[in-house]
Design a protein around this motif. Structure first.
Motif, PDB file in Angstrom:
ATOM      1  N   LYS A  32     -47.784  65.923  38.752  1.00 12.56           N
ATOM      2  CA  LYS A  32     -49.185  66.922  38.979  1.00 12.56           C
ATOM      3  C   LYS A  32     -49.920  67.334  37.810  1.00 12.56           C
ATOM      4  N   GLY A  33     -49.315  67.626  36.873  1.00 13.86           N
ATOM      5  CA  GLY A  33     -50.039  67.861  35.554  1.00 13.86           C
ATOM      6  C   GLY A  33     -50.390  67.052  34.811  1.00 13.86           C
ATOM      7  N   LEU A  34     -50.277  65.819  35.018  1.00 13.83           N
ATOM      8  CA  LEU A  34     -50.879  64.682  34.357  1.00 13.83           C
ATOM      9  C   LEU A  34     -51.725  63.747  35.049  1.00 13.83           C
ATOM     10  N   VAL A  35     -52.485  62.858  34.031  1.00 15.52           N
ATOM     11  CA  VAL A  35     -53.547  62.160  34.795  1.00 15.52           C
ATOM     12  C   VAL A  35     -53.074  60.592  34.027  1.00 15.52           C
ATOM     13  N   PRO A  36     -52.362  59.620  34.738  1.00 12.91           N
ATOM     14  CA  PRO A  36     -52.290  58.321  34.105  1.00 12.91           C
ATOM     15  C   PRO A  36     -53.722  57.761  33.475  1.00 12.91           C
ATOM     16  N   VAL A  37     -53.651  57.159  32.411  1.00 12.87           N
ATOM     17  CA  VAL A  37     -54.798  56.640  31.740  1.00 12.87           C
ATOM     18  C   VAL A  37     -54.524  55.296  31.895  1.00 12.87           C
ATOM     19  N   GLU A  38     -55.929  54.778  32.418  1.00 14.90           N
ATOM     20  CA  GLU A  38     -55.966  53.286  32.691  1.00 14.90           C
ATOM     21  C   GLU A  38     -56.829  52.469  31.645  1.00 14.90           C
ATOM     22  N   TRP A  39     -56.413  51.343  31.464  1.00  8.85           N
ATOM     23  CA  TRP A  39     -57.440  50.421  30.426  1.00  8.85           C
ATOM     24  C   TRP A  39     -57.290  48.979  31.352  1.00  8.85           C
ATOM     25  N   SER A  40     -58.341  48.468  31.083  1.00  5.75           N
ATOM     26  CA  SER A  40     -58.552  47.012  31.487  1.00  5.75           C
ATOM     27  C   SER A  40     -59.214  46.246  30.367  1.00  5.75           C
ATOM     28  N   ASP A  41     -59.174  44.801  30.519  1.00  7.05           N
ATOM     29  CA  ASP A  41     -59.925  44.068  29.483  1.00  7.05           C
ATOM     30  C   ASP A  41     -61.544  43.864  29.855  1.00  7.05           C
ATOM     31  N   SER A  42     -61.800  44.413  30.753  1.00  9.82           N
ATOM     32  CA  SER A  42     -63.103  44.561  31.180  1.00  9.82           C
ATOM     33  C   SER A  42     -63.622  46.125  31.629  1.00  9.82           C
ATOM     34  N   SER A  43     -64.654  46.665  31.161  1.00 11.95           N
ATOM     35  CA  SER A  43     -65.224  47.764  31.466  1.00 11.95           C
ATOM     36  C   SER A  43     -65.739  48.023  33.006  1.00 11.95           C
ATOM     37  N   THR A  44     -66.011  46.824  33.506  1.00 12.13           N
ATOM     38  CA  THR A  44     -66.463  46.743  34.821  1.00 12.13           C
ATOM     39  C   THR A  44     -65.708  46.460  35.959  1.00 12.13           C
ATOM     40  N   ASN A  45     -64.709  45.607  35.505  1.00 16.04           N
ATOM     41  CA  ASN A  45     -64.049  44.973  36.639  1.00 16.04           C
ATOM     42  C   ASN A  45     -62.505  45.843  36.561  1.00 16.04           C
ATOM     43  N   THR A  46     -62.402  46.568  37.292  1.00 17.44           N
ATOM     44  CA  THR A  46     -60.952  47.540  36.944  1.00 17.44           C
ATOM     45  C   THR A  46     -59.942  46.912  37.918  1.00 17.44           C
ATOM     46  N   ALA A  47     -59.956  45.982  38.726  1.00 18.30           N
ATOM     47  CA  ALA A  47     -58.953  45.520  39.494  1.00 18.30           C
ATOM     48  C   ALA A  47     -57.967  45.231  38.838  1.00 18.30           C
ATOM     49  N   ALA A  48     -57.824  44.995  37.492  1.00 17.55           N
ATOM     50  CA  ALA A  48     -56.597  44.500  36.585  1.00 17.55           C
ATOM     51  C   ALA A  48     -56.326  45.526  35.642  1.00 17.55           C
ATOM     52  N   ALA A  49     -56.706  46.829  35.969  1.00 19.40           N
ATOM     53  CA  ALA A  49     -56.381  48.013  35.322  1.00 19.40           C
ATOM     54  C   ALA A  49     -54.831  48.247  35.054  1.00 19.40           C
ATOM     55  N   TYR A  50     -54.361  48.619  33.878  1.00 18.15           N
ATOM     56  CA  TYR A  50     -53.094  48.857  33.760  1.00 18.15           C
ATOM     57  C   TYR A  50     -53.066  50.176  32.919  1.00 18.15           C
ATOM     58  N   LEU A  51     -51.734  50.803  33.142  1.00 18.63           N
ATOM     59  CA  LEU A  51     -51.378  51.880  32.434  1.00 18.63           C
ATOM     60  C   LEU A  51     -51.242  51.958  30.881  1.00 18.63           C
ATOM     61  N   ILE A  52     -51.747  53.072  30.225  1.00 18.07           N
ATOM     62  CA  ILE A  52     -51.397  52.796  28.666  1.00 18.07           C
ATOM     63  C   ILE A  52     -50.888  54.232  28.196  1.00 18.07           C
ATOM     64  N   ALA A  53     -51.054  55.300  29.100  1.00 20.05           N
ATOM     65  CA  ALA A  53     -50.439  56.621  28.814  1.00 20.05           C
ATOM     66  C   ALA A  53     -50.688  57.657  29.908  1.00 20.05           C
ATOM     67  N   TYR A  54     -50.191  58.718  29.532  1.00 16.59           N
ATOM     68  CA  TYR A  54     -50.054  59.764  30.369  1.00 16.59           C
ATOM     69  C   TYR A  54     -50.684  61.169  29.853  1.00 16.59           C
ATOM     70  N   MET A  55     -51.947  61.519  30.339  1.00 16.54           N
ATOM     71  CA  MET A  55     -52.784  62.465  29.783  1.00 16.54           C
ATOM     72  C   MET A  55     -52.345  63.615  30.536  1.00 16.54           C
ATOM     73  N   PRO A  56     -52.380  64.807  29.788  1.00 16.38           N
ATOM     74  CA  PRO A  56     -52.436  66.056  30.492  1.00 16.38           C
ATOM     75  C   PRO A  56     -53.758  66.483  31.201  1.00 16.38           C
ATOM     76  N   ARG A  57     -53.407  67.012  32.277  1.00 15.55           N
ATOM     77  CA  ARG A  57     -54.547  67.484  32.890  1.00 15.55           C
ATOM     78  C   ARG A  57     -55.690  68.247  32.496  1.00 15.55           C
ATOM     79  N   THR A  58     -55.090  69.079  31.343  1.00 12.15           N
ATOM     80  CA  THR A  58     -55.914  69.996  30.544  1.00 12.15           C
ATOM     81  C   THR A  58     -56.865  69.138  29.613  1.00 12.15           C
TER      82      THR A  58
END
Length: 346
Positions: A32-58
């Motif tokens: 609840k205090g985190l936002v999963p950080v996503e990355w993908s090989d394309s900035s427009t096609n996010t269907a293949a997005a994957y997790l790279i980090a857990y960012m604090p909501r702050t």
């Protein structure tokens, strides 16, 4: 009364992030205090997005408040409704924010401007520990996505990499082991005056783990390069997810997934580590009984305690006969991290 931590207590302190399958309520509460950080090989096609980090909501909230002109000056996308994107997906779309930057050096430079902006505004205390060292963040194919200032990597919640070495002396007759234990300098910005592993350090972008170890062995312990190169034994990696407290420098609660390359160094009695660069106050040659007592008292930096427990287990100095949680400890020292990187190949 002195504290009496068990080996399992110490490993749980180091690998503190709850497990989704076995601790679902704790995992949900922490997320609840985190936002999963996503990355993908394309900035427009996010269907293949994957997790790279857990960012604090702050930190996500701080992104939302950056004025558009500042975003543009940094090289971040200013046409993205970031708050809506986060609220609708419960993910942080870092790839979309960086879509104007098409190379790793460009992304690294943009993020450097961002963290410098927050540093100058004193937005996050952790940035007061600025080190001018770049640490890597990897993609799913092992590629370097970008590098981040060491003091800022906790703001993303990305994996940190490092090296830890235990130097020890073994009596040829009795087989008794003694371990070289340093005390961190009292003016260190992180974990001052706590006990440490003989040599340890963070792995900068592009740095080979063993070469990092050789460098740190000279800088921290004045160990001769020839001795280190000839006698050091690589014994694998440790992986865990730590949750920082105030001793780590700055605010508590940052998520710190870590992979440590671990080494042993048997030393002749004539080779004595000594402080060199001011990071270490002193070295002590301690018996295994003394080290176990220091561990029980909570005197070691948390991940250094985990490395020493691993050392004791591998050398038969801590076994299932005297530790009922032996298998649990071993498992938690080799946690599967949900992020890509070279730890998946170790």
């Amino acid at each position: 009364m002195a504290r009496n931590y068990s080996s399992l207590d110490l490993v749980r302190h180091c690998d503190a992030f709850p497990y989704e399958k076995t601790q679902p309520a704790e995992f949900t509460a922490r997320m609840k205090g985190l936002v999963p950080v996503e990355w993908s090989d394309s900035s427009t096609n996010t269907a293949a997005a994957y997790l790279i980090a857990y960012m604090p909501r702050t930190v996500a909230d701080a992104f939302v408040t950056i004025p558009k002109p500042e975003l543009e000056a940094m090289g971040l996308a200013s046409d993205l409704d970031l708050q809506t994107a986060i609220e609708s997906s419960n993910k942080f779309p870092l790839r979309q924010l960086l879509h104007l930057q098409t190379t790793e050096p460009a992304r690294t430079a943009t993020l450097a401007r961002l963290f410098q902006y927050w540093r100058e505004a004193n937005t996050f205390k952790v940035l007061r520990g600025w080190r001018s060292e770049l640490w890597p963040v990897y993609g799913q194919n092992g590629e370097l996505l970008f590098s981040v200032e060491r003091a800022a990597i906790g703001l993303l919640g990305a994996v940190r990499y490092g090296v830890h070495m235990t130097a020890y002396v073994q009596d040829a007759g009795t087989g008794d082991v003694k371990i070289w234990v340093p005390r961190r300098a009292a003016d260190k910005s992180t974990y001052p005056s706590m006990l440490d592993n003989t040599v340890a350090g963070g792995l900068m972008t592009g740095e080979d783990p063993f070469e990092c170890l050789v460098r740190e062995a000279d800088e921290e312990a004045a160990l001769p390069e020839a001795v280190v190169r000839a006698n050091t034994q690589s014994v694998g990696t440790l992986t865990y997810i730590y949750i920082t407290d105030e001793r780590a420098g700055g605010e508590s609660g940052y998520i710190s997934p870590e992979c440590q390359w671990v080494y042993d160094l048997p030393l002749p009695a004539a080779v004595v580590p000594r402080p060199k660069d001011g990071e270490v106050e002193s070295f002590m040659l301690c018996s295994v009984a003394e080290v176990r007592e220091q561990l029980a008292q909570g005197l070691f930096k948390p991940n250094c305690a985990a490395v020493l427990i691993d050392f004791l287990m591998r050398h038969g100095l801590l076994s299932g006969d005297d530790e009922s949680a032996f298998e649990t400890i071993a498992s938690r020292l080799h946690r599967v991290l949900p992020f890509p990187g070279p730890h998946n190949n170790s």
